[in-house]
Scaffold this motif. Structure first.
Motif, PDB file in Angstrom:
ATOM      1  N   ALA A 551      -6.505 -11.333  -4.558  1.00 45.44           N
ATOM      2  CA  ALA A 551      -6.232 -12.502  -3.719  1.00 45.44           C
ATOM      3  C   ALA A 551      -6.636 -12.152  -2.302  1.00 45.44           C
ATOM      4  CB  ALA A 551      -4.759 -12.877  -3.786  1.00 45.44           C
ATOM      5  N   THR A 552      -7.196 -13.154  -1.584  1.00 50.98           N
ATOM      6  CA  THR A 552      -7.607 -12.901  -0.211  1.00 50.98           C
ATOM      7  C   THR A 552      -6.554 -13.455   0.740  1.00 50.98           C
ATOM      8  OG1 THR A 552      -8.800 -14.980   0.088  1.00 50.98           O
ATOM      9  CG2 THR A 552     -10.013 -13.159  -0.936  1.00 50.98           C
ATOM     10  N   LEU A 553      -6.356 -12.768   1.839  1.00 49.61           N
ATOM     11  CA  LEU A 553      -5.382 -13.195   2.837  1.00 49.61           C
ATOM     12  C   LEU A 553      -5.723 -14.579   3.362  1.00 49.61           C
ATOM     13  CD1 LEU A 553      -2.920 -12.510   4.592  1.00 49.61           C
ATOM     14  CD2 LEU A 553      -4.501 -11.447   6.241  1.00 49.61           C
ATOM     15  N   ASP A 573       6.692  -7.176   4.561  1.00 47.84           N
ATOM     16  CA  ASP A 573       8.156  -7.059   4.441  1.00 47.84           C
ATOM     17  C   ASP A 573       8.563  -6.943   2.985  1.00 47.84           C
ATOM     18  OD1 ASP A 573       8.284  -7.248   7.164  1.00 47.84           O
ATOM     19  OD2 ASP A 573       8.777  -9.406   7.188  1.00 47.84           O
ATOM     20  N   ALA A 574       7.745  -7.567   2.081  1.00 44.96           N
ATOM     21  CA  ALA A 574       8.050  -7.506   0.641  1.00 44.96           C
ATOM     22  C   ALA A 574       7.446  -6.275   0.009  1.00 44.96           C
ATOM     23  CB  ALA A 574       7.530  -8.764  -0.052  1.00 44.96           C
ATOM     24  N   ARG A 575       6.983  -5.350   0.829  1.00 48.48           N
ATOM     25  CA  ARG A 575       6.387  -4.106   0.359  1.00 48.48           C
ATOM     26  C   ARG A 575       5.171  -4.358  -0.514  1.00 48.48           C
ATOM     27  NH1 ARG A 575       7.931  -0.554   3.630  1.00 48.48           N
ATOM     28  NH2 ARG A 575       7.495   1.087   2.094  1.00 48.48           N
ATOM     29  N   ILE A 576       4.383  -5.417  -0.181  1.00 50.10           N
ATOM     30  CA  ILE A 576       3.093  -5.693  -0.856  1.00 50.10           C
ATOM     31  C   ILE A 576       1.990  -5.435   0.167  1.00 50.10           C
ATOM     32  CG2 ILE A 576       1.640  -7.436  -1.957  1.00 50.10           C
ATOM     33  CD1 ILE A 576       4.215  -8.867  -2.846  1.00 50.10           C
ATOM     34  N   PHE A 577       1.190  -4.456  -0.139  1.00 49.90           N
ATOM     35  CA  PHE A 577       0.184  -4.011   0.838  1.00 49.90           C
ATOM     36  C   PHE A 577      -1.235  -4.331   0.352  1.00 49.90           C
ATOM     37  CE2 PHE A 577       3.877  -1.240   1.286  1.00 49.90           C
ATOM     38  CZ  PHE A 577       4.176  -1.428   2.625  1.00 49.90           C
ATOM     39  N   PRO A 578      -2.198  -4.542   1.285  1.00 48.74           N
ATOM     40  CA  PRO A 578      -3.594  -4.807   0.897  1.00 48.74           C
ATOM     41  C   PRO A 578      -4.310  -3.521   0.476  1.00 48.74           C
ATOM     42  CG  PRO A 578      -3.456  -4.739   3.274  1.00 48.74           C
ATOM     43  CD  PRO A 578      -2.029  -4.585   2.752  1.00 48.74           C
ATOM     44  N   LEU A 579      -5.508  -3.730  -0.080  1.00 45.69           N
ATOM     45  CA  LEU A 579      -6.355  -2.582  -0.438  1.00 45.69           C
ATOM     46  C   LEU A 579      -6.732  -1.825   0.818  1.00 45.69           C
ATOM     47  CD1 LEU A 579      -8.803  -4.268  -2.994  1.00 45.69           C
ATOM     48  CD2 LEU A 579      -6.731  -2.927  -3.496  1.00 45.69           C
ATOM     49  N   ASP A 580      -6.874  -0.494   0.662  1.00 43.22           N
ATOM     50  CA  ASP A 580      -7.207   0.350   1.803  1.00 43.22           C
ATOM     51  C   ASP A 580      -8.702   0.273   2.067  1.00 43.22           C
ATOM     52  OD1 ASP A 580      -7.161   2.134   3.840  1.00 43.22           O
ATOM     53  OD2 ASP A 580      -6.974   3.928   2.560  1.00 43.22           O
ATOM     54  N   LEU A 588      -7.735  -7.770   1.306  1.00 45.01           N
ATOM     55  CA  LEU A 588      -7.725  -8.149  -0.108  1.00 45.01           C
ATOM     56  C   LEU A 588      -6.490  -7.527  -0.763  1.00 45.01           C
ATOM     57  CD1 LEU A 588     -11.481  -7.500  -1.019  1.00 45.01           C
ATOM     58  CD2 LEU A 588     -10.427  -9.642  -0.269  1.00 45.01           C
ATOM     59  N   TYR A 589      -5.785  -8.319  -1.609  1.00 52.51           N
ATOM     60  CA  TYR A 589      -4.561  -7.858  -2.263  1.00 52.51           C
ATOM     61  C   TYR A 589      -4.741  -7.905  -3.768  1.00 52.51           C
ATOM     62  CZ  TYR A 589      -2.235  -8.483   2.259  1.00 52.51           C
ATOM     63  OH  TYR A 589      -1.877  -8.411   3.570  1.00 52.51           O
ATOM     64  N   PRO A 590      -4.247  -6.888  -4.456  1.00 53.70           N
ATOM     65  CA  PRO A 590      -4.223  -6.993  -5.914  1.00 53.70           C
ATOM     66  C   PRO A 590      -3.335  -8.169  -6.320  1.00 53.70           C
ATOM     67  CG  PRO A 590      -3.843  -4.725  -5.220  1.00 53.70           C
ATOM     68  CD  PRO A 590      -3.752  -5.566  -3.993  1.00 53.70           C
TER      69      PRO A 590
END
Length: 610
Positions: A551-553, A573-580, A588-590
């Motif tokens: 998913a894209t921001l 805050d929900a501890r969901i981080f983007p790709l490094d 970009l997020y898984p």
């Protein structure tokens, strides 16, 4: 005179006188003549008064004796029974006989019946036309025997003659020439096609022509034996007696058979040419034969207009050799050699002997000489050399000549036919509007090949074709870029461009490029349907596969109708981080269920129906 003889058919006068002396018991003919008050020397030379006196004494026909006498007419000429001979063709210093003829005479009437024939006086008469055996030359007469005392000389050498009659073997394939000689000198007429030559010339030309015909141009008659000369003379006579066509065929055989390293008529015809070179070319005796020979030479050898051969002037050039063809058409010799071999006018083995008809090949050579080299042709068209090759590959022009070992060359007329229709289509302008480029260079702007532009122009599809002067080359013709693109435009291929992917995924250009390089968004490179530049197209399916995992921001922010920074903070805050990823790339997020509970990742809108 009570004891006399009757002349035999075709008997010489000297033979009659000799038999008359033998009949009257004289051992030497000159003594007999002296007793009769006749000069034997004058009689032997055909002096009319002495012949008359002998005829009166012996009671013989004066006209017959006079006709069969050897009469000197002019040095070196003689007349025998109205036939002209010279010292070359009349035998005076030796006595030749046919042993079988004399033996038959002897069996019929003894020694007094043995008589000399007129034809035996002719040097070219080497074989008896009746018995086909070689003539026999008797040994020289011993003093005081006179060489013209026929009967006594035959009597002196009778054993030799009898032995030769038994031993001589008939020769096959000979006799036609001798038959003609005998017929002529006996007053019976000769072969129809040989009558244009007197007997002397017929004999000499038959021999000279036959020597070259049978033994080659380099052979000297003096090197041949009697049998070889007889066969040569027979071959020459067959050519002369066969008529004009047979004579021309014989000349052609001589030319074809020549192996002379130095090409030319004189070298090919050897002894015949040398002999004729020394005769009186203005004499009517030679006129007919020289006319035939020079006509053949002018038709088959490279004589130019005005060249003189045997007193005859060549009216026009009919045959070229390499030198004359090169000179006539402004070509150098070595190139002319390669052209002739390439055109099939000769072979490499023939080398300097290559010759060909001007009527058949002058026009072709003139065409060749008028052609331009590839470089000059390209300059003539106003293009580069490699562009000319493209026009050839496209079938818009073809070399007029493309010979092995030589560069292809182009005729100016063919080049004109390429340019002239385009000039006729082009509108004449005072100045060039913007958006126009030369026909030669505009392909680079439109990303197409030069020959493609030319094909469209030749088909009349470029309506904007223009020119600034009356007679331009191809680089002086101009076309509007949009007009060309209109003709080149194709249906747009299906797929999503980078910019469209950037808009749909709401990411920056660098990220789209990175995804394509990584293979996360497979793309196919194609030409743009209008400007024809390379463009990468991504399929809709590839985008959907990508969004099933990521998913894209930007898409989440757009769906939530908020700013991307707020979406990023809540996900953090929900501890969901983007790709490094690199800081320059979009986030970009898984795609996970926890992420979907917080934000809708969005989807690709359905394509709008066209």
């Amino acid at each position: 005179m009570k004891l006399t003889v009757s002349p035999r058919e075709g008997e010489t006068t000297l033979s009659v006188v000799s038999r008359l002396a033998l009949r009257n018991g004289a051992s030497f003919v000159q003594d007999f003549c002296a007793d009769m008050g006749v000069s034997w020397r004058d009689a032997a030379n055909g002096e009319a008064g002495e012949i008359h006196r002998l005829a009166d004494l012996a009671g013989l026909d004066v006209d017959g004796l006079a006709a069969h006498s050897v009469v000197r007419v002019a040095h070196p000429g003689y007349r025998v029974n109205k036939q002209y001979l010279t010292s070359k063709t009349l035998v005076r210093r030796e006595l030749r006989v046919c042993p079988r003829c004399l033996c038959e005479d002897d069996r019929q009437g003894g020694a007094l019946a043995r008589h000399g024939r007129l034809e035996w006086l002719v040097a070219t008469y080497r074989t008896c036309h009746i018995h086909q055996v070689p003539m026999l030359t008797l040994p020289d007469a011993d003093y005081p025997r006179c060489r013209h005392d026929f009967s006594q000389r035959v009597r002196d050498h009778w054993r030799c003659i009898s032995r030769a009659e038994r031993e001589l073997v008939p020769s096959s394939g000979l006799g036609d020439l001798e038959t003609d000689i005998a017929s002529r000198i006996r007053g019976l007429g000769g072969h129809d096609h040989a009558r244009f030559l007197d007997l002397d010339l017929m004999c000499r030309l038959s021999e000279d022509l036959g020597v070259v015909l049978r033994f080659g141009a380099s052979t000297y008659p003096s090197k041949l034996n009697r049998t070889e000369l007889a066969r040569a003379a027979e071959a020459g006579f067959q050519a002369i007696a066969g008529g004009p066509d047979a004579l021309t065929v014989a000349f052609g055989e001589i030319k074809v058979a020549s192996s002379s390293p130095t090409p030319g008529f004189q070298a090919d015809f050897g002894v015949l040419a040398r002999r004729i070179e020394r005769v009186d070319h203005g004499s009517p005796r030679y006129a007919h034969f020289l006319g035939r020979l020079t006509e053949f030479a002018f038709n088959n050898y490279p004589y130019g207009k005005g060249d003189v051969l045997f007193g005859r002037t060549c009216p026009e050039r009919r045959v070229h050799n390499l030198a004359s063809a090169a000179s006539a058409h402004g070509l150098n010799y070595s190139r002319m050699y390669r052209i002739a071999v390439g055109m099939g006018l000769g072979t490499t083995e023939q080398a300097e002997r290559i010759e060909f008809s001007t009527a058949d090949h002058d026009d072709q050579l003139a065409d060749y000489a008028a052609c331009l080299s590839p470089k000059k042709s390209a300059d003539h068209l106003g293009i580069r050399g490699e562009m000319l090759n493209r026009l050839v590959s496209a079938g818009l022009i073809a070399p007029r000549f493309d010979l092995p070992g030589l560069n292809p060359i182009y005729h100016p007329e063919d080049l004109r036919l390429l340019i002239e229709p385009l000039v006729g289509q082009a509108a004449l302008m005072d100045r060039l509007p913007s958006g126009y480029a030369s026909l030669v260079s505009i392909g680079g702007h439109a990303k197409c090949r030069f020959e493609t532009v030319m094909l469209l122009a030749c088909d009349g599809k470029l309506t904007s074709l223009s020119r600034l002067n009356a007679s331009p080359k191809l680089d002086g013709l101009f076309v509007n870029l949009d007009d060309l693109r209109d003709q080149l435009e194709e249906p747009a291929p299906s797929g999503i461009t980078r910019n469209e992917a950037k808009r749909l995924l709401r990411i920056n250009s660098s990220t789209v490029a990175w995804l394509i390089r990584q293979g996360w968004l497979p793309a196919t490179t194609v030409k743009h349907h209008r400007h024809r530049r390379p463009v990468a197209l991504i399929s809709r399916e590839a985008l959907e596969v990508f969004l099933a995992d990521y998913a894209t921001l930007g898409m989440m922010a757009a769906t939530a109708h908020t700013q991307a920074i707020h979406v990023a903070r809540r996900l953090e805050d929900a501890r969901i981080f983007p790709l490094d990823l690199d800081c320059r790339l979009s986030k970009l997020y898984p795609r996970t269920s926890r992420l979907e509970e917080l934000f809708d990742p969005g989807r690709i809108p359905e394509p709008t129906p066209s």
